[in-house]
Design an enzyme around this catalytic site. Sequence first.
Site, PDB file in Angstrom:
ATOM      1  N   CYS A 188      -2.702 -63.144  21.972  1.00  0.00           N
ATOM      2  CA  CYS A 188      -3.800 -63.381  22.914  1.00  0.00           C
ATOM      3  C   CYS A 188      -3.414 -64.403  23.977  1.00  0.00           C
ATOM      4  O   CYS A 188      -3.748 -64.242  25.154  1.00  0.00           O
ATOM      5  CB  CYS A 188      -5.051 -63.813  22.164  1.00  0.00           C
ATOM      6  SG  CYS A 188      -5.691 -62.492  21.098  1.00  0.00           S
ATOM      7  N   GLU A 218     -10.304 -61.832  22.470  1.00  0.00           N
ATOM      8  CA  GLU A 218      -9.702 -62.214  23.749  1.00  0.00           C
ATOM      9  C   GLU A 218      -9.115 -61.009  24.476  1.00  0.00           C
ATOM     10  O   GLU A 218      -9.263 -60.867  25.697  1.00  0.00           O
ATOM     11  CB  GLU A 218      -8.594 -63.256  23.547  1.00  0.00           C
ATOM     12  CG  GLU A 218      -9.040 -64.522  22.869  1.00  0.00           C
ATOM     13  CD  GLU A 218      -8.779 -64.502  21.363  1.00  0.00           C
ATOM     14  OE1 GLU A 218      -9.149 -63.512  20.695  1.00  0.00           O
ATOM     15  OE2 GLU A 218      -8.218 -65.475  20.848  1.00  0.00           O
ATOM     16  N   CYS A 222      -4.241 -66.764  19.290  1.00  0.00           N
ATOM     17  CA  CYS A 222      -2.954 -66.521  18.632  1.00  0.00           C
ATOM     18  C   CYS A 222      -1.888 -66.260  19.702  1.00  0.00           C
ATOM     19  O   CYS A 222      -2.213 -66.158  20.893  1.00  0.00           O
ATOM     20  CB  CYS A 222      -3.084 -65.318  17.694  1.00  0.00           C
ATOM     21  SG  CYS A 222      -3.255 -63.735  18.569  1.00  0.00           S
ATOM     22  N   HIS A 262      -8.472 -57.957  19.245  1.00  0.00           N
ATOM     23  CA  HIS A 262      -8.962 -59.331  19.158  1.00  0.00           C
ATOM     24  C   HIS A 262      -9.971 -59.540  20.283  1.00  0.00           C
ATOM     25  O   HIS A 262      -9.878 -58.924  21.344  1.00  0.00           O
ATOM     26  CB  HIS A 262      -7.818 -60.318  19.336  1.00  0.00           C
ATOM     27  CG  HIS A 262      -6.862 -60.373  18.193  1.00  0.00           C
ATOM     28  ND1 HIS A 262      -6.093 -61.486  17.934  1.00  0.00           N
ATOM     29  CD2 HIS A 262      -6.540 -59.461  17.238  1.00  0.00           C
ATOM     30  CE1 HIS A 262      -5.341 -61.262  16.874  1.00  0.00           C
ATOM     31  NE2 HIS A 262      -5.579 -60.037  16.439  1.00  0.00           N
TER      32      HIS A 262
END
Length: 168
Positions: free
Chosen positions: A105, A74, A102, A72
């Site tokens: 993260c 992040e 999410c 991801h």
Amino acid sequence: MRSAQPVLPADPTHEEWMTLALEQALAAVAHEDVPIGAVLVQLGGTPQNPGPPRVIAARHNEREINADPIAHAEMLVIQDAAAALGRWRLDDCIVVVTLEPCPMCAGALWASRISGVVFGAEDPKAGALGSLYHLGQDPRLNHEFPVRGRVLEAPCAELLVSFFATRR
């Protein structure tokens, strides 16, 4: 009863940094990844950075291109920044991301001791900084951080809506 959750104060540079995150999100579309982008900014006027704020890392989702479920934006920006700064504790930095993080993260942001998060679009299905959970403001954890949401929300949301419209 708990007091109001701290909110990261509005700052005109948040919009500038979100524009950089949106550019990163657009880059994800080139390899058919969900268009989410993030930048990590080291705050200025600190012992580690006495000068002005500076972008340390900028990334976008790379799950598809790398076949990696944790790639991801992040997660990648945190890893890049930790490597660039030579430390895991990012307590003088903020992350600016196009979609509310999410749980994975948000947990990584908590673990990095981030000093704040700015996000664009809310994520009612998986948002962990206010929508479904708020890992940044959980008093049971040993670190809390302020969050500012809905910065350039419309372009952040539109990018995601258009991306998924072409896939349905």
